[in-house]
Design a protein around this motif. Structure first.
Motif, short mmCIF file in Angstrom:
data_model
loop_
_atom_site.label_atom_id
_atom_site.label_comp_id
_atom_site.label_asym_id
_atom_site.label_seq_id
_atom_site.Cartn_x
_atom_site.Cartn_y
_atom_site.Cartn_z
N GLN A 6 1.58 -11.78 -26.72
CA GLN A 6 1.07 -12.94 -27.44
C GLN A 6 1.80 -13.08 -28.78
OE1 GLN A 6 -2.14 -15.09 -26.23
NE2 GLN A 6 -0.44 -14.54 -24.89
N ARG A 7 1.62 -14.23 -29.39
CA ARG A 7 2.21 -14.42 -30.72
C ARG A 7 1.65 -13.39 -31.71
NH1 ARG A 7 1.30 -20.18 -33.51
NH2 ARG A 7 -0.83 -19.37 -33.53
N ASP A 8 0.39 -13.00 -31.49
CA ASP A 8 -0.27 -12.04 -32.38
C ASP A 8 0.24 -10.62 -32.17
OD1 ASP A 8 -2.21 -11.63 -34.42
OD2 ASP A 8 -3.61 -10.82 -32.96
N GLY A 9 0.86 -10.34 -31.03
CA GLY A 9 1.36 -9.00 -30.75
C GLY A 9 1.39 -8.72 -29.27
N THR A 10 1.70 -7.48 -28.93
CA THR A 10 1.81 -7.06 -27.53
C THR A 10 0.99 -5.79 -27.30
OG1 THR A 10 4.03 -7.99 -27.33
CG2 THR A 10 3.40 -6.31 -25.73
N TRP A 11 0.26 -5.77 -26.20
CA TRP A 11 -0.41 -4.55 -25.74
C TRP A 11 0.19 -4.17 -24.39
CZ3 TRP A 11 -6.41 -4.05 -26.54
CH2 TRP A 11 -6.72 -4.19 -27.90
N ALA A 12 0.54 -2.91 -24.24
CA ALA A 12 1.06 -2.42 -22.96
C ALA A 12 0.37 -1.09 -22.63
CB ALA A 12 2.57 -2.23 -23.05
N PHE A 13 -0.13 -0.98 -21.41
CA PHE A 13 -0.82 0.24 -20.97
C PHE A 13 -0.13 0.79 -19.74
CE2 PHE A 13 -4.39 2.16 -18.42
CZ PHE A 13 -4.47 3.32 -19.17
N ASP A 14 0.32 2.06 -19.84
CA ASP A 14 1.06 2.67 -18.74
C ASP A 14 0.26 3.72 -17.99
OD1 ASP A 14 0.92 4.77 -20.50
OD2 ASP A 14 3.09 4.97 -20.80
N GLY A 15 -1.04 3.78 -18.26
CA GLY A 15 -1.90 4.76 -17.59
C GLY A 15 -2.27 5.93 -18.47
N THR A 16 -1.47 6.19 -19.51
CA THR A 16 -1.76 7.30 -20.43
C THR A 16 -1.81 6.86 -21.89
OG1 THR A 16 0.58 7.88 -20.65
CG2 THR A 16 -0.65 8.96 -18.89
N THR A 17 -1.14 5.75 -22.21
CA THR A 17 -1.03 5.31 -23.60
C THR A 17 -1.16 3.80 -23.70
OG1 THR A 17 0.49 7.15 -24.06
CG2 THR A 17 0.44 5.35 -25.66
N VAL A 18 -1.91 3.35 -24.72
CA VAL A 18 -1.96 1.94 -25.05
C VAL A 18 -0.99 1.74 -26.22
CG1 VAL A 18 -3.37 -0.03 -25.77
CG2 VAL A 18 -4.38 1.80 -24.36
N ARG A 19 0.08 1.02 -25.96
CA ARG A 19 1.10 0.80 -26.99
C ARG A 19 0.87 -0.58 -27.60
NH1 ARG A 19 5.07 3.97 -28.11
NH2 ARG A 19 4.75 5.08 -26.13
N ILE A 20 0.57 -0.59 -28.90
CA ILE A 20 0.24 -1.82 -29.62
C ILE A 20 1.38 -2.16 -30.57
CG2 ILE A 20 -1.37 -2.90 -31.23
CD1 ILE A 20 -3.55 -1.06 -30.11
N THR A 21 1.97 -3.33 -30.37
CA THR A 21 3.09 -3.77 -31.21
C THR A 21 2.70 -5.07 -31.90
OG1 THR A 21 4.65 -2.83 -29.61
CG2 THR A 21 5.54 -4.33 -31.28
N PRO A 22 2.72 -5.13 -33.23
CA PRO A 22 2.34 -6.37 -33.92
C PRO A 22 3.38 -7.46 -33.70
CG PRO A 22 3.23 -4.81 -35.49
CD PRO A 22 3.12 -4.08 -34.18
N GLY A 23 2.91 -8.71 -33.69
CA GLY A 23 3.83 -9.83 -33.56
C GLY A 23 4.60 -10.05 -34.86
N LEU A 24 5.68 -10.82 -34.75
CA LEU A 24 6.52 -11.09 -35.92
C LEU A 24 6.23 -12.45 -36.55
CD1 LEU A 24 9.93 -9.75 -34.53
CD2 LEU A 24 8.29 -8.56 -36.00
N HIS A 25 5.31 -13.19 -35.95
CA HIS A 25 4.99 -14.52 -36.47
C HIS A 25 4.36 -14.41 -37.86
CE1 HIS A 25 2.94 -18.48 -36.67
NE2 HIS A 25 3.98 -18.88 -35.95
N ARG A 26 4.57 -15.42 -38.68
CA ARG A 26 4.05 -15.40 -40.05
C ARG A 26 2.53 -15.34 -40.12
NH1 ARG A 26 5.83 -21.61 -41.54
NH2 ARG A 26 4.35 -22.67 -40.13
N SER A 27 1.86 -15.69 -39.02
CA SER A 27 0.40 -15.63 -39.01
C SER A 27 -0.12 -14.20 -38.89
CB SER A 27 -0.15 -16.47 -37.84
OG SER A 27 0.28 -15.93 -36.58
N VAL A 28 0.75 -13.26 -38.50
CA VAL A 28 0.34 -11.86 -38.37
C VAL A 28 0.29 -11.23 -39.77
CG1 VAL A 28 0.91 -9.61 -37.37
CG2 VAL A 28 1.38 -11.72 -36.10
N PRO A 29 -0.84 -10.65 -40.16
CA PRO A 29 -0.99 -10.10 -41.51
C PRO A 29 0.09 -9.07 -41.85
CG PRO A 29 -3.12 -10.22 -40.44
CD PRO A 29 -2.10 -10.56 -39.39
#
Length: 299
Positions: A6-29
């Motif tokens: 999403q514009r707000d960021g990315t969530w990816a789950f591989d079965g062992t880890t939830v990887r949270i990456t913030p988005g680069l849009h100016r609306s992201v704090p």
């Protein structure tokens, strides 16, 4: 792999880890962008929920108590938009969000992850060294000691005490309250000697008074988290009866100025504090406590 972008960021789950990456849009704090990517091990997760709304929905990850030094340091006081464990989701991607949430719940069930509080941090917190310039001064942490250099706009009493340097071994905890824009916030480094201090943040030489840019002052939570990650875990303090964990800890003195001007600097700062006391800027109690803080810094 279950993933939502999403514009707000990315969530990816591989079965062992939830990887949270913030988005680069100016609306992201700024705080989330600065904190960066977070790899959350499944064992740190207590639950996940997708909350649909009329125009947008949100994914929320709930961590086990005691698993994350960020949540420990901020105490649930991070503004909602700055919460890295929340993801805003466009309504047309709600099905994907539900799928990601279901996959994480399935992983929790499959691995039989308990929901009880953890006995150690399962996330590392931000890397060090870390330095943040706030409205009251610049605070830095290198993994071993905290240093505060006061700004020109800091209270005279703070500037008179000079830079504050505190070894992590002398700290009991970090207290943090964000600047809301309506009320000032603060970050206070509590030592064994200052644990009962009643000085207000604007006069406390161990505290940053957060009154300026809410966006930038929020970054002080990076330092609060990095320090908290290197202090004894709350479960250890509870096991030792609160203060017992610190009873046998070796004491380390704060760094002092070079011997050549050590005495002159000390006298100058004491004279400045005396002037502030005579002018009524400091009460008798505040003068006594601040003077003690200065003398401790020159041992």
């Amino acid at each position: 792999m279950a993933e939502i972008i999403q514009r707000d960021g990315t969530w990816a789950f591989d079965g062992t880890t939830v990887r949270i990456t913030p988005g680069l849009h100016r609306s992201v704090p700024l705080f989330r962008q600065t904190y960066g990517e977070i790899a959350v091990p499944l064992e740190a997760v207590a639950g996940v929920v997708y909350e649909p709304e009329r125009k947008r929905g949100r994914l929320r990850l709930r961590l086990r108590e005691g698993a994350d030094p960020l949540l420990q340091a901020t105490g649930g006081r991070l503004p909602d938009a700055a919460d890295p464990y929340r993801l805003m989701v466009d309504i047309d991607r709600s099905g994907v969000a539900e799928y990601v949430a279901e996959e994480i719940r399935h992983g929790l069930l499959l691995d039989q992850i308990p929901k009880e509080p953890t006995k150690a941090y399962l996330l590392p917190g931000p890397p060090v060294p870390v330095s943040v310039r706030s409205s009251d001064g610049t605070v830095s942490f290198d993994g071993a000691q905290v240093r505060i250099d006061w700004a020109d706009t800091s209270e005279r009493v703070k500037r008179a005490t000079g830079p504050r340097i505190v070894a992590v071994g002398d700290l009991v905890q970090v207290e943090w309250l964000p600047n809301s824009g309506y009320e000032d916030g603060f970050m206070r480094f509590v030592t064994r000697e200052t644990v009962f201090s009643k000085l207000p943040p604007e006069k406390d030489p161990y505290a940053l008074d957060l009154w300026g840019s809410t966006r930038r002052d929020l970054l002080t939570a990076l330092v609060a988290t990095a320090v908290t990650a290197r202090l004894p875990h709350p479960s250890a303090r509870e096991h030792e009866g609160g203060d017992g964990e610190f009873a046998d800890r070796p004491r380390r003195a704060a760094a002092v100025p070079p011997p050549a001007d050590h005495h002159d600097v000390l006298l100058r700062r004491l004279r400045e504090l005396g002037e502030l006391h005579r002018e009524g800027v400091l009460t008798d109690e505040e003068f006594t406590m601040t003077k003690a803080a200065v003398l401790r810094g020159f041992r």
